[in-house]
Scaffold this motif. Structure first.
Motif, PDB file in Angstrom:
ATOM      1  N   PRO A   5       0.816  -1.201   0.000  1.00 42.31           N
ATOM      2  CA  PRO A   5       0.000   0.000   0.000  1.00 42.31           C
ATOM      3  C   PRO A   5       0.855   1.258   0.000  1.00 42.31           C
ATOM      4  N   ARG A   6       0.589   2.116  -0.984  1.00 42.33           N
ATOM      5  CA  ARG A   6       1.240   3.422  -1.053  1.00 42.33           C
ATOM      6  C   ARG A   6       2.717   3.345  -0.700  1.00 42.33           C
ATOM      7  N   ALA A   7       3.540   3.192  -1.688  1.00 45.96           N
ATOM      8  CA  ALA A   7       4.974   3.015  -1.496  1.00 45.96           C
ATOM      9  C   ALA A   7       5.508   3.983  -0.454  1.00 45.96           C
ATOM     10  N   GLY A   8       6.270   3.445   0.476  1.00 48.36           N
ATOM     11  CA  GLY A   8       6.904   4.261   1.489  1.00 48.36           C
ATOM     12  C   GLY A   8       6.038   4.533   2.709  1.00 48.36           C
ATOM     13  N   ARG A   9       4.758   4.242   2.656  1.00 55.22           N
ATOM     14  CA  ARG A   9       3.868   4.492   3.794  1.00 55.22           C
ATOM     15  C   ARG A   9       4.170   3.471   4.880  1.00 55.22           C
ATOM     16  N   LYS A  10       4.338   3.944   6.086  1.00 52.56           N
ATOM     17  CA  LYS A  10       4.583   3.050   7.204  1.00 52.56           C
ATOM     18  C   LYS A  10       3.268   2.511   7.716  1.00 52.56           C
ATOM     19  N   LEU A  11       3.241   1.216   7.985  1.00 46.91           N
ATOM     20  CA  LEU A  11       2.032   0.592   8.483  1.00 46.91           C
ATOM     21  C   LEU A  11       1.998   0.562  10.004  1.00 46.91           C
ATOM     22  N   VAL A  12       3.084   1.002  10.650  1.00 48.48           N
ATOM     23  CA  VAL A  12       3.115   1.063  12.100  1.00 48.48           C
ATOM     24  C   VAL A  12       2.431   2.358  12.511  1.00 48.48           C
ATOM     25  N   ARG A  13       1.436   2.245  13.357  1.00 53.62           N
ATOM     26  CA  ARG A  13       0.694   3.425  13.778  1.00 53.62           C
ATOM     27  C   ARG A  13       0.154   3.205  15.180  1.00 53.62           C
ATOM     28  N   ASN A  14      -0.270   4.294  15.792  1.00 51.07           N
ATOM     29  CA  ASN A  14      -0.818   4.218  17.140  1.00 51.07           C
ATOM     30  C   ASN A  14      -2.268   3.765  17.146  1.00 51.07           C
ATOM     31  N   SER A  15      -2.982   4.001  16.071  1.00 49.88           N
ATOM     32  CA  SER A  15      -4.377   3.604  16.001  1.00 49.88           C
ATOM     33  C   SER A  15      -4.597   2.786  14.743  1.00 49.88           C
ATOM     34  N   PRO A  16      -5.650   1.980  14.729  1.00 48.07           N
ATOM     35  CA  PRO A  16      -5.914   1.179  13.530  1.00 48.07           C
ATOM     36  C   PRO A  16      -6.281   2.074  12.352  1.00 48.07           C
ATOM     37  N   PRO A  17      -6.080   1.579  11.140  1.00 44.43           N
ATOM     38  CA  PRO A  17      -6.434   2.387   9.968  1.00 44.43           C
ATOM     39  C   PRO A  17      -7.932   2.690   9.951  1.00 44.43           C
ATOM     40  N   ALA A  18      -8.260   3.838   9.400  1.00 45.43           N
ATOM     41  CA  ALA A  18      -9.659   4.261   9.317  1.00 45.43           C
ATOM     42  C   ALA A  18     -10.268   3.790   8.007  1.00 45.43           C
ATOM     43  N   LEU A  19     -11.517   3.350   8.087  1.00 41.39           N
ATOM     44  CA  LEU A  19     -12.214   2.871   6.906  1.00 41.39           C
ATOM     45  C   LEU A  19     -13.565   3.568   6.795  1.00 41.39           C
ATOM     46  N   ALA A  20     -13.779   4.210   5.663  1.00 36.39           N
ATOM     47  CA  ALA A  20     -15.089   4.751   5.328  1.00 36.39           C
ATOM     48  C   ALA A  20     -15.670   3.850   4.256  1.00 36.39           C
ATOM     49  N   VAL A  21     -16.806   3.216   4.546  1.00 37.04           N
ATOM     50  CA  VAL A  21     -17.403   2.254   3.623  1.00 37.04           C
ATOM     51  C   VAL A  21     -18.806   2.696   3.261  1.00 37.04           C
ATOM     52  N   SER A  22     -19.062   2.661   1.967  1.00 31.28           N
ATOM     53  CA  SER A  22     -20.409   2.842   1.456  1.00 31.28           C
ATOM     54  C   SER A  22     -20.826   1.499   0.872  1.00 31.28           C
ATOM     55  N   VAL A  23     -22.008   1.028   1.232  1.00 32.27           N
ATOM     56  CA  VAL A  23     -22.511  -0.243   0.708  1.00 32.27           C
ATOM     57  C   VAL A  23     -23.710   0.051  -0.182  1.00 32.27           C
ATOM     58  N   GLN A  24     -23.661  -0.487  -1.392  1.00 31.41           N
ATOM     59  CA  GLN A  24     -24.757  -0.311  -2.346  1.00 31.41           C
ATOM     60  C   GLN A  24     -25.315  -1.681  -2.725  1.00 31.41           C
ATOM     61  N   TYR A  25     -26.624  -1.818  -2.587  1.00 28.74           N
ATOM     62  CA  TYR A  25     -27.309  -3.030  -3.020  1.00 28.74           C
ATOM     63  C   TYR A  25     -28.020  -2.704  -4.326  1.00 28.74           C
ATOM     64  N   ALA A  26     -27.518  -3.225  -5.439  1.00 23.37           N
ATOM     65  CA  ALA A  26     -28.108  -2.954  -6.748  1.00 23.37           C
ATOM     66  C   ALA A  26     -29.127  -4.023  -7.115  1.00 23.37           C
ATOM     67  N   MET A  27     -29.471  -4.844  -6.165  1.00 22.11           N
ATOM     68  CA  MET A  27     -30.445  -5.914  -6.387  1.00 22.11           C
ATOM     69  C   MET A  27     -31.085  -6.265  -5.059  1.00 22.11           C
ATOM     70  N   ALA A  28     -32.259  -6.830  -5.112  1.00 17.86           N
ATOM     71  CA  ALA A  28     -32.941  -7.284  -3.906  1.00 17.86           C
ATOM     72  C   ALA A  28     -32.749  -8.788  -3.770  1.00 17.86           C
ATOM     73  N   ASN A  29     -32.330  -9.199  -2.588  1.00 18.73           N
ATOM     74  CA  ASN A  29     -32.107 -10.619  -2.336  1.00 18.73           C
ATOM     75  C   ASN A  29     -31.994 -10.792  -0.825  1.00 18.73           C
ATOM     76  N   ASP A  30     -32.779 -11.672  -0.252  1.00 20.17           N
ATOM     77  CA  ASP A  30     -32.774 -11.867   1.194  1.00 20.17           C
ATOM     78  C   ASP A  30     -31.495 -12.494   1.729  1.00 20.17           C
ATOM     79  N   SER A  31     -30.712 -13.124   0.876  1.00 20.73           N
ATOM     80  CA  SER A  31     -29.512 -13.812   1.360  1.00 20.73           C
ATOM     81  C   SER A  31     -28.252 -12.964   1.273  1.00 20.73           C
ATOM     82  N   LEU A  32     -28.386 -11.677   0.928  1.00 17.39           N
ATOM     83  CA  LEU A  32     -27.217 -10.812   0.864  1.00 17.39           C
ATOM     84  C   LEU A  32     -26.750 -10.456   2.272  1.00 17.39           C
ATOM     85  N   PRO A  33     -25.435 -10.349   2.466  1.00 16.24           N
ATOM     86  CA  PRO A  33     -24.936  -9.996   3.798  1.00 16.24           C
ATOM     87  C   PRO A  33     -25.324  -8.560   4.171  1.00 16.24           C
TER      88      PRO A  33
END
Length: 160
Positions: A5-33
């Motif tokens: 990930p991103r050449a030269g970026r250090k993965l050692v950090r004081n806090s876990p990486p932040a994740l912003a997630v958008s979930v889109q359901y383009a179909m209807a299905n009862d078995s989707l997570p």
């Protein structure tokens, strides 16, 4: 070759990486997570701050995207689109629900385990991992297996 990930970026950090997630359901299905499960699987594979859209699609959209971007006229289980010039790490992961359901049945595995595996797989691709060579594939698969087992599922590569 594995691109970290991103050449030269250090993965050692004081806090876990932040994740912003958008979930889109383009179909209807009862078995989707659920959105919550999808987010937890994505976060488990996160190595650096990221903004990710997870889009669950039907066969028609999955086939159209695979044809347009990979030149293959069939739907595939997961497609990853990384936008390398955007900070933090940014991308889209498209999961084709009918393909995933069919594969889970054929492989006799729980569908949630297969979704978890493919979300992790897509997240690793987004972060620069690939499986173009056998050594890259072994490294990526080992990391995938470790993450999946830590999530409480069976190693997806154990019985191949």
């Amino acid at each position: 070759m594995i691109r970290m990930p991103r050449a030269g970026r250090k993965l050692v950090r004081n806090s876990p990486p932040a994740l912003a997630v958008s979930v889109q359901y383009a179909m209807a299905n009862d078995s989707l997570p659920s959105r919550q499960r999808l987010r937890s699987w994505a976060k488990a594979a996160l190595l650096a701050d990221a903004q990710v859209t997870l889009r669950l699609v039907g066969g028609r959209e999955g086939r159209a995207l695979n044809r347009a971007y990979r030149g293959k006229d069939q739907a595939t289980n997961v497609l990853t689109f990384a936008y390398p010039d955007i900070e933090p790490l940014c991308g889209d992961i498209v999961l084709c629900a009918p393909v995933i359901a069919k594969e889970a049945r054929e492989q006799r595995k729980p569908i949630d385990a297969h979704y978890a595996h493919l979300v992790v797989h897509g997240m690793l691709h987004l972060q620069g991992y690939d499986h173009d060579s056998s050594s890259d594939a072994r490294a990526m698969e080992a990391l995938e297996a470790e993450i999946i087992v830590n999530l409480g599922y069976a190693d997806p590569y154990k019985n191949r």
